[in-house]
Motif scaffolding. Structure first.
Motif, PDB file in Angstrom:
ATOM      1  N   LYS A 128       0.808  -1.216   0.000  1.00 16.68           N
ATOM      2  CA  LYS A 128       0.000   0.000   0.000  1.00 16.68           C
ATOM      3  C   LYS A 128       0.846   1.273   0.000  1.00 16.68           C
ATOM      4  O   LYS A 128       0.608   2.181  -0.801  1.00 16.68           O
ATOM      5  N   SER A 129       1.846   1.351   0.865  1.00 16.46           N
ATOM      6  CA  SER A 129       2.644   2.583   0.931  1.00 16.46           C
ATOM      7  C   SER A 129       3.485   2.779  -0.331  1.00 16.46           C
ATOM      8  O   SER A 129       3.635   3.913  -0.806  1.00 16.46           O
ATOM      9  N   ASP A 130       4.030   1.703  -0.890  1.00 10.10           N
ATOM     10  CA  ASP A 130       4.829   1.821  -2.116  1.00 10.10           C
ATOM     11  C   ASP A 130       3.977   2.261  -3.300  1.00 10.10           C
ATOM     12  O   ASP A 130       4.373   3.147  -4.070  1.00 10.10           O
ATOM     13  N   ILE A 131       2.818   1.644  -3.453  1.00 11.32           N
ATOM     14  CA  ILE A 131       1.931   1.996  -4.570  1.00 11.32           C
ATOM     15  C   ILE A 131       1.400   3.411  -4.360  1.00 11.32           C
ATOM     16  O   ILE A 131       1.406   4.237  -5.273  1.00 11.32           O
ATOM     17  N   GLY A 132       0.959   3.707  -3.151  1.00 15.87           N
ATOM     18  CA  GLY A 132       0.445   5.044  -2.851  1.00 15.87           C
ATOM     19  C   GLY A 132       1.479   6.130  -3.058  1.00 15.87           C
ATOM     20  O   GLY A 132       1.158   7.219  -3.545  1.00 15.87           O
ATOM     21  N   GLY A 133       2.724   5.858  -2.709  1.00 15.67           N
ATOM     22  CA  GLY A 133       3.792   6.833  -2.871  1.00 15.67           C
ATOM     23  C   GLY A 133       4.274   7.000  -4.298  1.00 15.67           C
ATOM     24  O   GLY A 133       5.012   7.937  -4.605  1.00 15.67           O
ATOM     25  N   SER A 134       3.863   6.110  -5.189  1.00 13.44           N
ATOM     26  CA  SER A 134       4.329   6.153  -6.575  1.00 13.44           C
ATOM     27  C   SER A 134       3.597   7.179  -7.428  1.00 13.44           C
ATOM     28  O   SER A 134       4.079   7.561  -8.491  1.00 13.44           O
ATOM     29  N   GLY A 135       2.419   7.585  -6.978  1.00 12.62           N
ATOM     30  CA  GLY A 135       1.607   8.477  -7.792  1.00 12.62           C
ATOM     31  C   GLY A 135       0.782   7.749  -8.836  1.00 12.62           C
ATOM     32  O   GLY A 135       0.090   8.386  -9.638  1.00 12.62           O
ATOM     33  N   CYS A 136       0.841   6.426  -8.864  1.00 10.63           N
ATOM     34  CA  CYS A 136       0.070   5.637  -9.827  1.00 10.63           C
ATOM     35  C   CYS A 136      -1.346   5.414  -9.305  1.00 10.63           C
ATOM     36  O   CYS A 136      -1.529   4.876  -8.212  1.00 10.63           O
ATOM     37  N   ALA A 137      -2.336   5.824 -10.076  1.00 12.10           N
ATOM     38  CA  ALA A 137      -3.733   5.585  -9.717  1.00 12.10           C
ATOM     39  C   ALA A 137      -4.082   4.146 -10.065  1.00 12.10           C
ATOM     40  O   ALA A 137      -3.737   3.662 -11.143  1.00 12.10           O
TER      41      ALA A 137
END
Length: 195
Positions: free
Chosen positions: A94-103
């Motif tokens: 969750k934190s990696d995906i959320g921090g990536s800016g990818c929707a």
């Protein structure tokens, strides 16, 4: 969804069950048969009754980081029942995906879907949430199967990603009897286009 992408867009495909497999690395749709390869890979996918959403999203993010085109925004489309039963889980990435800016645009598939998880993933990443049934009929001038319903949801998601608007209009009675509804996609940036 693949048919909705323009030749200059990028597309890739990750399958996930017990683990994730990068079937098609991110590349421009108009190069090296990318569009056709994606269509074939998606059509040949089979359900193995295991779900590792975290593995799938991490693999997609790794591929995006390695092959991204900075002129494009990042969007992932996640089609799943959301019933995670294999690590990695959404909570793990969750934190990696959320921090990536990818929707992450989620499409919940079927009546046994963990809709709360699929909505959470979309909400946490700035994506959209849709639900596609796997049974029943969808009347649009004929009787459509559930696959057609999933296809319509994909089309709707791709329109959102591309920034297109979808106009819904009432159509006259169909040849099969009774009223029908339809959708017309249009490009709001193309002036003078007639439909």
């Amino acid at each position: 969804l693949v048919d909705e992408l323009s030749d200059g867009d990028q597309g890739g495909y990750v399958a996930f069950d017990t683990d994730a497999t990068l079937r098609e690395s991110l590349d421009q749709i108009g190069t090296n048969n990318q569009r056709d390869d994606l269509i074939v890979d998606i059509a040949n996918e089979t359900d193995l009754n295991r779900t590792s959403i975290g593995d799938g999203l991490r693999t997609a993010l790794d591929d995006y980081n390695a092959n991204q085109d900075a002129t494009h925004t990042c969007h992932f489309v996640l089609l799943s029942d959301g019933m995670e039963n294999e690590p990695e889980y959404w909570a793990d990435v969750k934190s990696d995906i959320g921090g990536s800016g990818c929707a992450v645009h989620t499409i919940a598939l079927g009546p046994e879907t963990d809709e709360e998880l699929m909505q959470e993933i979309a909400d946490d990443t700035g994506g959209s949430y849709d639900y596609a049934t796997t049974t029943g009929n969808v009347p649009v001038n004929s009787t459509l199967t559930w696959e057609s319903n999933v296809s319509r949801v994909y089309d709707n998601v791709s329109a959102k990603i591309a920034g297109r608007q979808r106009m819904i209009t009432q159509l006259p009675d169909s040849a099969l009897g009774g009223p029908t509804n339809g959708a017309l996609d249009f490009e709001d940036l193309v002036l003078g286009t007639q439909y």
